[in-house]
Write a protein that holds these residues in place. Structure first.
Motif, PDB file in Angstrom:
ATOM      1  N   LEU A   2      11.050  52.871  63.056  1.00  0.00           N
ATOM      2  CA  LEU A   2      12.302  52.122  63.135  1.00  0.00           C
ATOM      3  C   LEU A   2      12.932  52.072  61.753  1.00  0.00           C
ATOM      4  O   LEU A   2      12.222  52.003  60.750  1.00  0.00           O
ATOM      5  CB  LEU A   2      12.044  50.675  63.576  1.00  0.00           C
ATOM      6  N   THR A   3      14.239  52.048  61.711  1.00  0.00           N
ATOM      7  CA  THR A   3      14.900  51.780  60.446  1.00  0.00           C
ATOM      8  C   THR A   3      14.781  50.289  60.168  1.00  0.00           C
ATOM      9  O   THR A   3      14.475  49.501  61.071  1.00  0.00           O
ATOM     10  CB  THR A   3      16.395  52.162  60.501  1.00  0.00           C
ATOM     11  N   ARG A   4      15.050  49.875  58.963  1.00  0.00           N
ATOM     12  CA  ARG A   4      14.979  48.454  58.606  1.00  0.00           C
ATOM     13  C   ARG A   4      15.954  47.640  59.459  1.00  0.00           C
ATOM     14  O   ARG A   4      15.617  46.576  59.951  1.00  0.00           O
ATOM     15  CB  ARG A   4      15.283  48.269  57.126  1.00  0.00           C
ATOM     16  N   SER A   5      17.172  48.138  59.646  1.00  0.00           N
ATOM     17  CA  SER A   5      18.162  47.383  60.421  1.00  0.00           C
ATOM     18  C   SER A   5      17.765  47.314  61.897  1.00  0.00           C
ATOM     19  O   SER A   5      17.954  46.284  62.543  1.00  0.00           O
ATOM     20  CB  SER A   5      19.563  47.966  60.258  1.00  0.00           C
ATOM     21  N   GLU A   6      17.204  48.385  62.435  1.00  0.00           N
ATOM     22  CA  GLU A   6      16.739  48.374  63.823  1.00  0.00           C
ATOM     23  C   GLU A   6      15.562  47.415  63.979  1.00  0.00           C
ATOM     24  O   GLU A   6      15.486  46.662  64.951  1.00  0.00           O
ATOM     25  CB  GLU A   6      16.345  49.790  64.258  1.00  0.00           C
ATOM     26  N   PHE A   7      14.654  47.408  63.021  1.00  0.00           N
ATOM     27  CA  PHE A   7      13.518  46.477  63.048  1.00  0.00           C
ATOM     28  C   PHE A   7      14.026  45.035  63.038  1.00  0.00           C
ATOM     29  O   PHE A   7      13.607  44.212  63.848  1.00  0.00           O
ATOM     30  CB  PHE A   7      12.601  46.739  61.845  1.00  0.00           C
ATOM     31  N   ASN A   8      14.967  44.723  62.128  1.00  0.00           N
ATOM     32  CA  ASN A   8      15.538  43.371  62.062  1.00  0.00           C
ATOM     33  C   ASN A   8      16.214  42.983  63.369  1.00  0.00           C
ATOM     34  O   ASN A   8      16.071  41.852  63.847  1.00  0.00           O
ATOM     35  CB  ASN A   8      16.535  43.255  60.905  1.00  0.00           C
ATOM     36  N   ARG A   9      16.962  43.906  63.951  1.00  0.00           N
ATOM     37  CA  ARG A   9      17.648  43.616  65.211  1.00  0.00           C
ATOM     38  C   ARG A   9      16.652  43.296  66.312  1.00  0.00           C
ATOM     39  O   ARG A   9      16.804  42.322  67.042  1.00  0.00           O
ATOM     40  CB  ARG A   9      18.528  44.801  65.626  1.00  0.00           C
TER      41      ARG A   9
END
Length: 135
Positions: free
Chosen positions: A57-64
């Motif tokens: 996952l990208t960082r933004s996808e992980f956060n989402r």
């Protein structure tokens, strides 16, 4: 580096952990253990469409994805061995009790000086919902 505030750590764990609780299921509104298979499923990392490479996952996808998970206040493990740990769900004691009680009181949900008020454990779903809304 400045350490993360304790409540932020509790909320992070409470979003990631599942209801599996040493062979039992945690009561509603509570979380307990963080098995890898559960975490992979919750974050959508158990799909095998990556062509053989490990899913990521990208960082933004992980956060989402983390923000989309429901928060459930973690339980405090009861005992040390397998036999006593299996009682964690039955004992139903929230982890970090002082923070839990402070949050209840600070939000006007509970007054420890009022013996006729609700039991703190009965307020767990309400506090969970507030913390979940706050992210």
């Amino acid at each position: 580096p400045v350490p993360a505030p304790a409540l932020q750590v509790i909320v992070g764990y409470g979003k990631l952990a599942g209801r599996a609780c040493f062979g039992r299921e945690a009561p509603p509104g509570s979380s307990c253990q963080l098995p890898l298979a559960y975490l992979e499923a919750e974050l959508g990392l158990d799909d095998d469409d990556s062509g053989g490479s490990p899913p990521s996952l990208t960082r933004s996808e992980f956060n989402r994805r983390i923000n989309e998970l429901e928060f459930r206040w973690p339980l405090k493990p009861y005992g040390l061995g397998d036999k006593s740990l299996s009682k964690t769900a039955v004992v139903n004691k929230g982890a970090e009790t002082a923070y839990y009680m402070d949050e209840l009181e600070g939000r006007g949900m509970y007054d420890r000086r009022d013996p006729t008020g609700p039991l703190p454990t009965s307020l767990r779903p309400r506090l969970n919902a507030e913390l979940d809304r706050e992210g």
